[in-house]
Enzyme design. Sequence first.
Site, PDB file in Angstrom:
ATOM      1  N   TYR A  53       0.826  -1.219   0.000  1.00 14.06           N
ATOM      2  CA  TYR A  53       0.000   0.000   0.000  1.00 14.06           C
ATOM      3  C   TYR A  53       0.858   1.265   0.000  1.00 14.06           C
ATOM      4  CZ  TYR A  53      -3.988  -3.044   1.156  1.00 14.06           C
ATOM      5  OH  TYR A  53      -4.945  -4.022   1.138  1.00 14.06           O
TER       6      TYR A  53
ATOM      7  N   LYS B 109       3.533 -15.364   2.344  1.00  8.05           N
ATOM      8  CA  LYS B 109       3.448 -16.140   1.098  1.00  8.05           C
ATOM      9  C   LYS B 109       4.888 -16.468   0.716  1.00  8.05           C
ATOM     10  CE  LYS B 109       0.950 -17.853  -2.248  1.00  8.05           C
ATOM     11  NZ  LYS B 109       0.105 -19.034  -2.056  1.00  8.05           N
TER      12      LYS B 109
ATOM     13  N   ASP C 204      -3.074 -18.101   1.896  1.00  7.74           N
ATOM     14  CA  ASP C 204      -4.249 -18.785   1.322  1.00  7.74           C
ATOM     15  C   ASP C 204      -4.754 -19.848   2.300  1.00  7.74           C
ATOM     16  OD1 ASP C 204      -1.744 -19.871   0.804  1.00  7.74           O
ATOM     17  OD2 ASP C 204      -2.235 -20.625  -1.188  1.00  7.74           O
TER      18      ASP C 204
ATOM     19  N   ASP D 151      -5.175  -6.724   6.070  1.00 11.60           N
ATOM     20  CA  ASP D 151      -6.396  -6.019   5.670  1.00 11.60           C
ATOM     21  C   ASP D 151      -7.493  -7.050   5.378  1.00 11.60           C
ATOM     22  OD1 ASP D 151      -8.107  -4.079   4.823  1.00 11.60           O
ATOM     23  OD2 ASP D 151      -7.030  -3.571   2.984  1.00 11.60           O
TER      24      ASP D 151
ATOM     25  N   ASP E 170     -10.695  -8.500   8.140  1.00  8.79           N
ATOM     26  CA  ASP E 170     -12.118  -8.410   7.761  1.00  8.79           C
ATOM     27  C   ASP E 170     -12.783  -9.777   7.830  1.00  8.79           C
ATOM     28  OD1 ASP E 170     -12.145  -5.722   7.392  1.00  8.79           O
ATOM     29  OD2 ASP E 170     -12.973  -5.789   5.363  1.00  8.79           O
TER      30      ASP E 170
END
Length: 356
Positions: free
Chosen positions: A144, A191, A223, A247, A251
């Site tokens: 980001y 990852k 994942d 992020d 959620d």
Amino acid sequence: MTKMSEFNIALIKGDGIGPEIVNGAVTVLDAVAEKYGHKFNYTDVLMGGCAIDATGVPLPQETIDICKASDSVLLGAVGGPKWDNCPQRPEKGLLGIRKALGLYSNLRPSILKPQLKDASPLKDEKLKNGLNVMVVRELTGGIYFGERKNAEDGSWASDEERYSVEEVKRIGKIAFETAMLRDKRVVSVDKANVLDSSKLWRRTMDELAKEYPEVTLSHMYVDNAAMQLAINPAQFDVICTSNIFGDILSDLSSAIAGSIGMLPSASLGASKCGMYEPIHGSAPDIAGQDKANPIATIVSAAMMLEMSFGLIDEAKAINDAVDKVLNMDYRTPDIYSEGMKKVGCKEMAALIAKNI
Ligand code: NAD
């Protein structure tokens, strides 16, 4: 007894339901102050739409100065349709204040209260062992904030995921220290089978773990972590991860816990001064109607007492009072079901305060 008993708290009430829910949290903090002999001094500051109306900008310098000089910041929410077409949107204030206070970590606990288990989209069977996970998300680095590039002819675009050892270390420290106060288990999510930035992340977390021999560190690919959250959320204690993965996973963990009106968050940086806020927005659809659920803000205030002020017993008193009131079947409209006692925002806060 705690060492210090007087704290300065900046209140950013913001827009929509913000003032109602922050006032609710103040009612509860006042009850804590009275019971435990502390003094909380509050200073109201402007941010968001109300700041645009009063000063023309979403984050006035005065707000930054007062927040920086405070022991902590309690935030309601900002934004609303009234300011959607403003040249500077109210939400810009949020990014600005995080940056100004150097808040590089975001902590989101997702706890499924047994009284509200019907609010979770997961089946009972998946929730039989409960859900109490803390997502520790890196907030000021990664993709980001990485370099963005665009081809002149618009045929490609790229965003850079970049982490330094120092950035991973400081967020890792927060995760390990948080785990020390909980079940002492950290799952670091990355990852690393594909990304070099994740390999650095993993290496750094392994190195840091040596400083926390009581904490068990394990690693999971992002994942798999998403899948595991959906099929066996009880296995997690603390999840530590990058900005973008956090992020998404925070959620997901919030959604599993059910009602948006119940969940708090903390953003922390180098100093003890953190910013505490509910995960929901300003709910313009119910603003000013005394229908908002103040619990997310009230338990955010409990996080503030624990994490910024070291007032562990006082924080527990707030969480216990919330449980008591829910056990007495009081519900705001968002968590109401048949047979329960419906109350408004003010009454819910007053009931929790009374049960401190
Ligand atoms: P929202 O979270 O404000 O509302 C979503 C839904 O949840 C609405 O139906 C609302 O009534 C309900 N809801 C939210 N909080 C509740 C509470 N405490 N009690 C009862 N019901 C509650 O999200 P949105 O509608 O997408 O956004 C509204 C505004 O809030 C937008 O301007 C958005 O940009 C802003 N926003 C601000 C923040 C923040 O300040 N941190 C975060 C998210 C959204």
